[in-house]
Write a protein that holds these residues in place. Structure first.
Motif: not given
Length: 213
Positions: A121-133
């Protein structure tokens, strides 16, 4: 930093390779010609816009599994080491279609990637949002992805998100800058060090509303 050492037993020649991760493939003399694999990709570029973030997210995913699998028995069958975490470092959110934007999602790995690396599996995230989480949001995002794993396939959430997530955090938890509740009291099992490798946005661009311990 890790080191791979290759020793030629005939000549005695030794080759040392320093690395941050590895995907070794080899053939043994008694393996009927089958290619064997040893893979641990932690940190490196994946394509043109993605970065491998296993060194950030895999430890969090393991802690989620270990602490919740007695309550959520499906998690006991999840092999976190078979997940490749990648993050889009180029994406920047805009004002158009923001409601349809996503922060983190899971998908089946391409068959060729599975064949050569063993990742399912691949879990894909977006740094733009993750750094704001907040830390709580990071845990909830990873938990929601892990819940979709059903052996070697994926299942859809029981509602738009999982009932226990929405019931605890409410709608819109994915990108809110407001504090959110702890998911099933799991945050007590985490320490600040678990999130130190997660890049955070410039504090001048956002209010840091993470719940202080």
């Amino acid at each position: 930093m890790q080191e791979i050492r290759i020793v030629d037993k005939v000549t005695g020649e030794v080759k040392n390779i320093e690395c941050n991760g590895f995907n070794l493939q080899y053939i043994t003399s008694n393996g009927n010609g089958r290619i064997q694999k040893v893979t641990k990709l932690n940190n490196g570029k994946y394509g043109e816009k993605y970065w491998i973030k296993n060194y950030v997210y895999q430890p969090i995913a393991l802690k989620i599994k270990q602490n919740l699998m007695k309550q959520i028995t499906d998690l006991s069958c999840v092999n976190v080491e078979k997940i490749l975490f990648i993050e889009d470092t180029n994406y920047v959110a805009g004002e158009i279609n923001n409601n349809n934007d996503w922060v983190m999602r899971i998908k089946k790995a391409p068959s060729q990637l599975t064949e050569y690396t063993g990742y399912l599996f691949i879990i894909e995230s977006r740094e733009f949002w993750m750094e704001r989480c907040s830390n709580e949001q990071v845990v909830a995002h990873i938990y929601s992805c892990l819940r979709q794993i059903d052996d070697t396939s994926l299942r859809e959430p029981d509602v738009k998100g999982w009932k226990e997530v929405l019931g605890t955090l409410g709608y819109g938890w994915e990108k809110t800058l407001s504090p959110i509740p702890n998911l099933i009291d799991l945050m007590e099992e985490f320490e600040d060090d678990d999130f130190t490798m997660l890049k955070k946005a410039d504090k001048q661009l956002r209010l840091d509303l993470r719940i202080a311990k």
